[in-house]
Design a protein around this motif. Structure first.
Motif, PDB file in Angstrom:
ATOM      1  N   THR A 120       0.828  -1.213   0.000  1.00 34.83           N
ATOM      2  CA  THR A 120       0.000   0.000   0.000  1.00 34.83           C
ATOM      3  C   THR A 120       0.856   1.255   0.000  1.00 34.83           C
ATOM      4  O   THR A 120       0.624   2.190  -0.781  1.00 34.83           O
ATOM      5  CB  THR A 120      -0.931   0.006   1.228  1.00 34.83           C
ATOM      6  N   ILE A 121       1.864   1.289   0.866  1.00 38.68           N
ATOM      7  CA  ILE A 121       2.719   2.481   0.936  1.00 38.68           C
ATOM      8  C   ILE A 121       3.553   2.618  -0.331  1.00 38.68           C
ATOM      9  O   ILE A 121       3.776   3.737  -0.818  1.00 38.68           O
ATOM     10  CB  ILE A 121       3.611   2.434   2.187  1.00 38.68           C
ATOM     11  N   ARG A 122       3.983   1.501  -0.899  1.00 42.38           N
ATOM     12  CA  ARG A 122       4.703   1.589  -2.177  1.00 42.38           C
ATOM     13  C   ARG A 122       3.801   2.186  -3.256  1.00 42.38           C
ATOM     14  O   ARG A 122       4.250   3.013  -4.068  1.00 42.38           O
ATOM     15  CB  ARG A 122       5.204   0.214  -2.605  1.00 42.38           C
ATOM     16  N   SER A 123       2.551   1.797  -3.262  1.00 33.70           N
ATOM     17  CA  SER A 123       1.607   2.359  -4.239  1.00 33.70           C
ATOM     18  C   SER A 123       1.401   3.852  -4.011  1.00 33.70           C
ATOM     19  O   SER A 123       1.304   4.627  -4.979  1.00 33.70           O
ATOM     20  CB  SER A 123       0.258   1.626  -4.156  1.00 33.70           C
ATOM     21  N   MET A 124       1.356   4.274  -2.754  1.00 34.03           N
ATOM     22  CA  MET A 124       1.231   5.699  -2.450  1.00 34.03           C
ATOM     23  C   MET A 124       2.473   6.444  -2.905  1.00 34.03           C
ATOM     24  O   MET A 124       2.389   7.544  -3.469  1.00 34.03           O
ATOM     25  CB  MET A 124       0.991   5.916  -0.953  1.00 34.03           C
ATOM     26  N   HIS A 125       3.630   5.851  -2.663  1.00 35.08           N
ATOM     27  CA  HIS A 125       4.892   6.454  -3.102  1.00 35.08           C
ATOM     28  C   HIS A 125       4.911   6.611  -4.620  1.00 35.08           C
ATOM     29  O   HIS A 125       5.246   7.692  -5.135  1.00 35.08           O
ATOM     30  CB  HIS A 125       6.054   5.573  -2.641  1.00 35.08           C
ATOM     31  N   GLU A 126       4.532   5.574  -5.345  1.00 33.79           N
ATOM     32  CA  GLU A 126       4.549   5.630  -6.808  1.00 33.79           C
ATOM     33  C   GLU A 126       3.571   6.685  -7.327  1.00 33.79           C
ATOM     34  O   GLU A 126       3.879   7.414  -8.285  1.00 33.79           O
ATOM     35  CB  GLU A 126       4.219   4.257  -7.381  1.00 33.79           C
ATOM     36  N   ALA A 127       2.395   6.765  -6.702  1.00 35.63           N
ATOM     37  CA  ALA A 127       1.417   7.776  -7.119  1.00 35.63           C
ATOM     38  C   ALA A 127       1.938   9.181  -6.831  1.00 35.63           C
ATOM     39  O   ALA A 127       1.756  10.102  -7.645  1.00 35.63           O
ATOM     40  CB  ALA A 127       0.089   7.545  -6.403  1.00 35.63           C
ATOM     41  N   ALA A 128       2.596   9.370  -5.687  1.00 34.42           N
ATOM     42  CA  ALA A 128       3.138  10.680  -5.337  1.00 34.42           C
ATOM     43  C   ALA A 128       4.255  11.099  -6.286  1.00 34.42           C
ATOM     44  O   ALA A 128       4.340  12.264  -6.695  1.00 34.42           O
ATOM     45  CB  ALA A 128       3.640  10.669  -3.896  1.00 34.42           C
ATOM     46  N   VAL A 129       5.109  10.154  -6.657  1.00 32.76           N
ATOM     47  CA  VAL A 129       6.173  10.449  -7.622  1.00 32.76           C
ATOM     48  C   VAL A 129       5.560  10.846  -8.962  1.00 32.76           C
ATOM     49  O   VAL A 129       5.981  11.822  -9.601  1.00 32.76           O
ATOM     50  CB  VAL A 129       7.113   9.233  -7.789  1.00 32.76           C
ATOM     51  N   ARG A 130       4.567  10.105  -9.389  1.00 32.19           N
ATOM     52  CA  ARG A 130       3.899  10.405 -10.659  1.00 32.19           C
ATOM     53  C   ARG A 130       3.249  11.792 -10.601  1.00 32.19           C
ATOM     54  O   ARG A 130       3.367  12.585 -11.547  1.00 32.19           O
ATOM     55  CB  ARG A 130       2.851   9.328 -10.952  1.00 32.19           C
ATOM     56  N   VAL A 131       2.594  12.102  -9.506  1.00 39.33           N
ATOM     57  CA  VAL A 131       1.959  13.404  -9.336  1.00 39.33           C
ATOM     58  C   VAL A 131       2.998  14.522  -9.382  1.00 39.33           C
ATOM     59  O   VAL A 131       2.782  15.566 -10.013  1.00 39.33           O
ATOM     60  CB  VAL A 131       1.169  13.448  -8.016  1.00 39.33           C
ATOM     61  N   SER A 132       4.121  14.317  -8.707  1.00 37.97           N
ATOM     62  CA  SER A 132       5.135  15.369  -8.673  1.00 37.97           C
ATOM     63  C   SER A 132       5.690  15.647 -10.065  1.00 37.97           C
ATOM     64  O   SER A 132       5.952  16.805 -10.425  1.00 37.97           O
ATOM     65  CB  SER A 132       6.266  14.997  -7.709  1.00 37.97           C
ATOM     66  N   GLN A 133       5.840  14.606 -10.865  1.00 38.26           N
ATOM     67  CA  GLN A 133       6.299  14.789 -12.247  1.00 38.26           C
ATOM     68  C   GLN A 133       5.249  15.528 -13.070  1.00 38.26           C
ATOM     69  O   GLN A 133       5.573  16.413 -13.880  1.00 38.26           O
ATOM     70  CB  GLN A 133       6.607  13.428 -12.870  1.00 38.26           C
ATOM     71  N   GLN A 134       3.995  15.186 -12.850  1.00 38.65           N
ATOM     72  CA  GLN A 134       2.905  15.849 -13.579  1.00 38.65           C
ATOM     73  C   GLN A 134       2.818  17.328 -13.199  1.00 38.65           C
ATOM     74  O   GLN A 134       2.555  18.174 -14.057  1.00 38.65           O
ATOM     75  CB  GLN A 134       1.580  15.145 -13.284  1.00 38.65           C
ATOM     76  N   VAL A 135       3.041  17.633 -11.944  1.00 39.53           N
ATOM     77  CA  VAL A 135       2.986  19.025 -11.493  1.00 39.53           C
ATOM     78  C   VAL A 135       4.027  19.861 -12.234  1.00 39.53           C
ATOM     79  O   VAL A 135       3.733  20.968 -12.706  1.00 39.53           O
ATOM     80  CB  VAL A 135       3.194  19.113  -9.970  1.00 39.53           C
ATOM     81  N   THR A 136       5.245  19.346 -12.333  1.00 38.70           N
ATOM     82  CA  THR A 136       6.284  20.078 -13.046  1.00 38.70           C
ATOM     83  C   THR A 136       5.875  20.326 -14.496  1.00 38.70           C
ATOM     84  O   THR A 136       6.004  21.447 -15.012  1.00 38.70           O
ATOM     85  CB  THR A 136       7.621  19.310 -13.018  1.00 38.70           C
ATOM     86  N   THR A 137       5.355  19.302 -15.150  1.00 33.97           N
ATOM     87  CA  THR A 137       4.952  19.440 -16.551  1.00 33.97           C
ATOM     88  C   THR A 137       3.793  20.426 -16.695  1.00 33.97           C
ATOM     89  O   THR A 137       3.773  21.242 -17.631  1.00 33.97           O
ATOM     90  CB  THR A 137       4.556  18.076 -17.133  1.00 33.97           C
ATOM     91  N   VAL A 138       2.857  20.382 -15.774  1.00 34.52           N
ATOM     92  CA  VAL A 138       1.722  21.315 -15.824  1.00 34.52           C
ATOM     93  C   VAL A 138       2.185  22.755 -15.649  1.00 34.52           C
ATOM     94  O   VAL A 138       1.714  23.666 -16.336  1.00 34.52           O
ATOM     95  CB  VAL A 138       0.676  20.933 -14.754  1.00 34.52           C
ATOM     96  N   ILE A 139       3.114  22.979 -14.735  1.00 32.45           N
ATOM     97  CA  ILE A 139       3.645  24.329 -14.539  1.00 32.45           C
ATOM     98  C   ILE A 139       4.335  24.815 -15.809  1.00 32.45           C
ATOM     99  O   ILE A 139       4.198  25.978 -16.200  1.00 32.45           O
ATOM    100  CB  ILE A 139       4.615  24.357 -13.340  1.00 32.45           C
ATOM    101  N   GLU A 140       5.058  23.913 -16.467  1.00 34.03           N
ATOM    102  CA  GLU A 140       5.809  24.291 -17.673  1.00 34.03           C
ATOM    103  C   GLU A 140       4.919  24.475 -18.892  1.00 34.03           C
ATOM    104  O   GLU A 140       5.147  25.374 -19.705  1.00 34.03           O
ATOM    105  CB  GLU A 140       6.865  23.223 -17.974  1.00 34.03           C
ATOM    106  N   THR A 141       3.881  23.628 -19.020  1.00 39.83           N
ATOM    107  CA  THR A 141       3.097  23.598 -20.256  1.00 39.83           C
ATOM    108  C   THR A 141       1.697  24.172 -20.121  1.00 39.83           C
ATOM    109  O   THR A 141       1.055  24.487 -21.129  1.00 39.83           O
ATOM    110  CB  THR A 141       2.965  22.160 -20.774  1.00 39.83           C
TER     111      THR A 141
END
Length: 218
Positions: A120-141
């Motif tokens: 469960t925590i690994r899944s939360m970690h993976e989702a958080a990493v994915r979200v953080s990458q998306q945030v950067t892209t959203v800010i840029e694009t």
């Protein structure tokens, strides 16, 4: 003067993206340190958080100066005010990554995760990493479809957060394990909330409409 102001607004967006990339690194490293009981990695996340804090202070000072000196209106004012809000959310996301790393350090050389909640925590970690990458892209694009995808991953984090209640309520965990899992799940859940706040700010920049915490447009 207008060219200088435009350049300052562009620099503001670039620095927000740079700050977001630091948050990406922080949350990825913090989760890895937690899952692998890597003390050195946890220590690096904790030590590097001051850089994110310093960037927030610098961005905020520049935003205030732009408002005071340029007296912006309409869309320019939206950009500056949104920059203030987004830098605050990014700083808090960095803090949450640091909290995860601090818990990993606190439990070293053991892991803070009981066997039944590693997945469960690994899944939360993976989702958080994915979200953080998306945030950067959203800010840029300023990609509105990607902004919507951030909300979907936040829903996943909310569901995973809720699922931890079932395990902690069984009584199979020690008191310390229950506290650790409750904190960790909350850290990741809040991380997603701040990502959603940034995504909604980007939507506001593009469309002029802003959604409140219930998803209603203001």
């Amino acid at each position: 003067m207008r060219d200088i102001f435009t350049a300052e607004l562009t620099a503001l967006g670039e620095d927000l993206a740079a700050m977001s990339r630091l948050v990406e690194t922080a949350v990825a490293s913090a989760g890895t340190a937690l899952l692998t009981a890597d003390l050195a990695l946890a220590e690096s996340v904790i030590a590097d958080d001051h850089t994110i804090d310093a960037m927030e202070r610098d961005l905020d000072e520049r935003c205030v100066l732009l408002i005071a000196q340029q007296q912006p209106v309409a869309r320019d004012l939206r950009v500056i005010v949104s920059g203030l809000r987004m830098s605050a959310s990014l700083e808090r996301m960095g803090d949450l990554a640091r909290h995860v790393a601090e818990l990993a350090r606190l439990r070293y050389p053991a892991t803070a995760l009981p066997d039944e909640l590693v997945t469960t925590i690994r899944s939360m970690h993976e989702a958080a990493v994915r979200v953080s990458q998306q945030v950067t892209t959203v800010i840029e694009t300023r990609d509105l479809e990607l902004a919507a995808a951030i909300e979907e991953d936040d829903d996943l984090l909310d569901d995973l957060h809720a699922s931890t209640f079932v395990t902690t309520a069984t009584g199979r965990l020690t008191a310390q394990q229950a506290v650790d899992i409750t904190l960790l799940a909350r850290f990741y859940e809040r991380f997603g909330d701040h990502a959603v706040s940034i995504a909604r700010r980007v939507v506001y920049l593009v469309t002029g409409d802003f959604a409140d915490d219930r998803g209603e447009m203001l």
